[in-house]
Design a protein around this motif. Structure first.
Motif, mmCIF file in Angstrom:
data_model
loop_
_atom_site.group_PDB
_atom_site.id
_atom_site.type_symbol
_atom_site.label_atom_id
_atom_site.label_comp_id
_atom_site.label_asym_id
_atom_site.label_seq_id
_atom_site.Cartn_x
_atom_site.Cartn_y
_atom_site.Cartn_z
ATOM 1 N N ALA A 85 0.826 -1.241 0.020
ATOM 2 C CA ALA A 85 0.447 0.025 0.105
ATOM 3 C C ALA A 85 0.811 0.944 -0.012
ATOM 4 N N ASP A 86 1.885 1.154 0.472
ATOM 5 C CA ASP A 86 2.924 1.947 1.073
ATOM 6 C C ASP A 86 3.370 2.395 -0.734
ATOM 7 N N MET A 87 3.810 1.963 -1.203
ATOM 8 C CA MET A 87 4.368 1.700 -2.341
ATOM 9 C C MET A 87 3.822 2.104 -3.675
ATOM 10 N N LEU A 88 2.696 1.720 -3.636
ATOM 11 C CA LEU A 88 1.411 2.063 -3.984
ATOM 12 C C LEU A 88 1.375 3.607 -4.066
ATOM 13 N N ASP A 89 1.467 4.004 -2.549
ATOM 14 C CA ASP A 89 0.577 5.863 -2.901
ATOM 15 C C ASP A 89 1.530 6.805 -2.738
ATOM 16 N N SER A 90 2.878 6.257 -2.460
ATOM 17 C CA SER A 90 3.857 6.311 -2.886
ATOM 18 C C SER A 90 4.379 6.769 -4.849
ATOM 19 N N MET A 91 4.688 5.769 -5.317
ATOM 20 C CA MET A 91 5.337 5.667 -6.583
ATOM 21 C C MET A 91 3.465 5.659 -7.378
ATOM 22 N N GLY A 92 2.872 4.938 -7.116
ATOM 23 C CA GLY A 92 1.932 5.415 -8.224
ATOM 24 C C GLY A 92 1.762 3.397 -8.775
ATOM 25 N N PRO A 93 0.189 3.363 -9.083
ATOM 26 C CA PRO A 93 0.526 2.262 -10.491
ATOM 27 C C PRO A 93 1.118 1.871 -11.622
ATOM 28 N N ARG A 94 1.277 3.026 -12.133
ATOM 29 C CA ARG A 94 1.667 2.923 -13.513
ATOM 30 C C ARG A 94 3.054 2.252 -13.440
ATOM 31 N N VAL A 95 4.564 2.254 -11.896
ATOM 32 C CA VAL A 95 5.578 2.220 -11.388
ATOM 33 C C VAL A 95 5.322 0.914 -11.606
ATOM 34 N N PHE A 96 4.145 -0.111 -10.809
ATOM 35 C CA PHE A 96 4.069 -0.968 -10.792
ATOM 36 C C PHE A 96 4.296 -2.235 -12.202
ATOM 37 N N VAL A 131 12.513 -1.330 -13.574
ATOM 38 C CA VAL A 131 11.789 0.223 -13.645
ATOM 39 C C VAL A 131 12.132 1.270 -12.597
ATOM 40 N N GLY A 132 12.804 2.215 -13.184
ATOM 41 C CA GLY A 132 13.174 3.700 -12.131
ATOM 42 C C GLY A 132 12.344 3.881 -11.430
ATOM 43 N N VAL A 133 12.427 4.248 -10.286
ATOM 44 C CA VAL A 133 11.551 4.756 -8.866
ATOM 45 C C VAL A 133 12.616 6.339 -8.976
ATOM 46 N N ASP A 134 12.138 7.166 -8.393
ATOM 47 C CA ASP A 134 12.158 8.250 -7.925
ATOM 48 C C ASP A 134 11.830 8.712 -5.903
ATOM 49 N N LEU A 135 12.818 8.412 -5.373
ATOM 50 C CA LEU A 135 12.262 8.225 -4.128
ATOM 51 C C LEU A 135 12.475 10.188 -3.782
ATOM 52 N N GLY A 136 12.257 10.505 -4.364
ATOM 53 C CA GLY A 136 12.329 12.259 -3.893
ATOM 54 C C GLY A 136 13.803 12.816 -3.516
ATOM 55 N N TRP A 137 14.869 11.959 -3.118
ATOM 56 C CA TRP A 137 15.625 12.184 -2.869
ATOM 57 C C TRP A 137 16.949 11.340 -3.361
ATOM 58 N N ARG A 138 16.966 10.539 -4.490
ATOM 59 C CA ARG A 138 17.975 9.596 -5.357
ATOM 60 C C ARG A 138 15.864 8.855 -6.381
ATOM 61 N N THR A 139 16.855 8.805 -7.221
ATOM 62 C CA THR A 139 16.325 8.184 -8.022
ATOM 63 C C THR A 139 17.257 6.231 -8.429
ATOM 64 N N ALA A 141 17.157 1.993 -10.016
ATOM 65 C CA ALA A 141 16.383 1.531 -10.898
ATOM 66 C C ALA A 141 16.000 0.134 -9.885
ATOM 67 N N LEU A 142 15.025 -0.693 -10.350
ATOM 68 C CA LEU A 142 14.439 -1.637 -8.768
ATOM 69 C C LEU A 142 13.839 -2.892 -9.941
ATOM 70 N N GLN A 143 13.778 -4.300 -10.014
ATOM 71 C CA GLN A 143 13.247 -4.795 -11.259
ATOM 72 C C GLN A 143 12.018 -5.687 -10.254
ATOM 73 N N ALA A 144 11.496 -6.402 -11.044
ATOM 74 C CA ALA A 144 10.095 -7.039 -11.073
ATOM 75 C C ALA A 144 10.126 -7.718 -9.323
ATOM 76 N N ASP A 145 10.762 -8.587 -9.419
ATOM 77 C CA ASP A 145 11.314 -8.700 -7.605
ATOM 78 C C ASP A 145 10.383 -8.073 -6.791
ATOM 79 N N PHE A 146 11.237 -7.125 -6.691
ATOM 80 C CA PHE A 146 10.934 -6.263 -5.409
ATOM 81 C C PHE A 146 9.455 -6.159 -4.812
ATOM 82 N N PHE A 147 8.533 -5.775 -6.002
ATOM 83 C CA PHE A 147 7.081 -4.955 -6.488
ATOM 84 C C PHE A 147 6.433 -6.070 -5.791
#
Length: 282
Positions: A160-171, A180-188, A190-196
């Motif tokens: 729920a937290d990752m969906l809220d902060s990153m949005g479903p498009r990232v998933f 996928v590359g993700v922007d955490l706000g202070w750094r970007t 890349a995270l693989q599908a296994d993480f999600f």
């Protein structure tokens, strides 16, 4: 210079530190860590410290490093680690999963418990933000070993937290492309599908329900993660559970704004809590 943990244990057996000491360790699987030892021969109570997603062992504004030093002054040792793929630790950041994070926490617990000068019967755990999940799951997996648990600005639901902060498009992109590359706000990063995929496999509230020791959660009053506090408090199985709110604090307690930083309040409350629940004296 980093010292392999086995060599450190051998040297410590010959001569325990006569004064407060900070030592660099390399644990199993290339996990880099910092061991903070108080002055004296011990045995000392000790605390494991787990950083948030995208961060490293000293944490934002050096708040973990400062906490470790304050605990040391109160006779409490600590071990803070870089999860694999972060800080100086080996591993690919993109291959990070909840399972790997939990494995790293277990490795840290074994290393700390085996360290001369540490009392394995008085070990606590703490985590910040995403790293709070590692602390909660370690306490749930090893309630025999973790005697006190403190979490700062904790995540309460990984997915729920990752969906809220990153949005479903990232998933969706991770599922489609495998990474996928993700922007955490202070750094970007890349995270693989296994993480999600791993996010949905872990229920932090169910994990906390398996831990009956002392529990404390700390949030700033303006931290959006404060929404998890009621559920965490309800899930915690122990009688000794507390929720501390730092008035005016954000998710990182304004550590990046020295004039507004509330780090001192958070550190003081945390050290006091571990001092009370992992007493330094016999």
């Amino acid at each position: 210079m980093d010292i392999p943990v086995k060599a450190l244990l051998l040297s410590a057996a010959l001569c325990l530190p006569a004064q407060a000491e900070e030592l660099a360790l390399v644990l199993d699987r290339g996990i880099h860590a910092t061991l903070e030892l108080p002055q004296g021969p011990g045995p000392f109570p000790a605390v494991l410290m787990f950083h948030g997603l995208g961060s490293s062992r000293d944490e934002v504004g050096l708040i973990f490093a400062d906490t470790a030093r304050q605990m040391s002054r109160q006779g409490i040792a600590s071990l803070r680690i870089d999860f694999r793929g972060f800080g100086k630790s080996d591993g690919d950041t993109g291959a990070h999963t909840i399972e790997r994070q939990n494995d790293d926490a277990q490795i840290a617990l074994r290393a700390l418990s085996a360290q001369d000068g540490i009392d394995p019967a008085r070990i606590g755990a703490m985590g910040f933000s995403f790293g709070a999940g590692a602390a909660i799951e370690l306490a749930a997996a090893r309630p025999d070993a973790i005697r006190s648990l403190v979490v700062w600005a904790p995540v309460g639901d990984y997915r729920a937290d990752m969906l809220d902060s990153m949005g479903p498009r990232v998933f969706d992109l991770a599922a489609q492309d495998g990474i996928v590359g993700v922007d955490l706000g202070w750094r970007t990063m890349a995270l693989q599908a296994d993480f999600f995929d791993s996010l949905a496999r872990h229920d932090l509230l169910a994990a906390l329900a398996r831990y009956s020791g002392p529990f404390m959660t700390v949030n700033g009053s303006d931290d959006p993660y404060r929404r998890y506090t009621p559920a965490l408090m309800a899930a915690a199985a122990g009688v000794d559970k507390r929720a501390l709110v730092i008035q005016g604090g954000d998710h990182v307690f304004h550590v990046y704004i020295p004039s507004r930083s509330m780090a001192g309040q958070v550190i003081e409350a945390t050290v006091r809590r571990f001092r009370d629940t992992l007493p330094a004296g016999d």
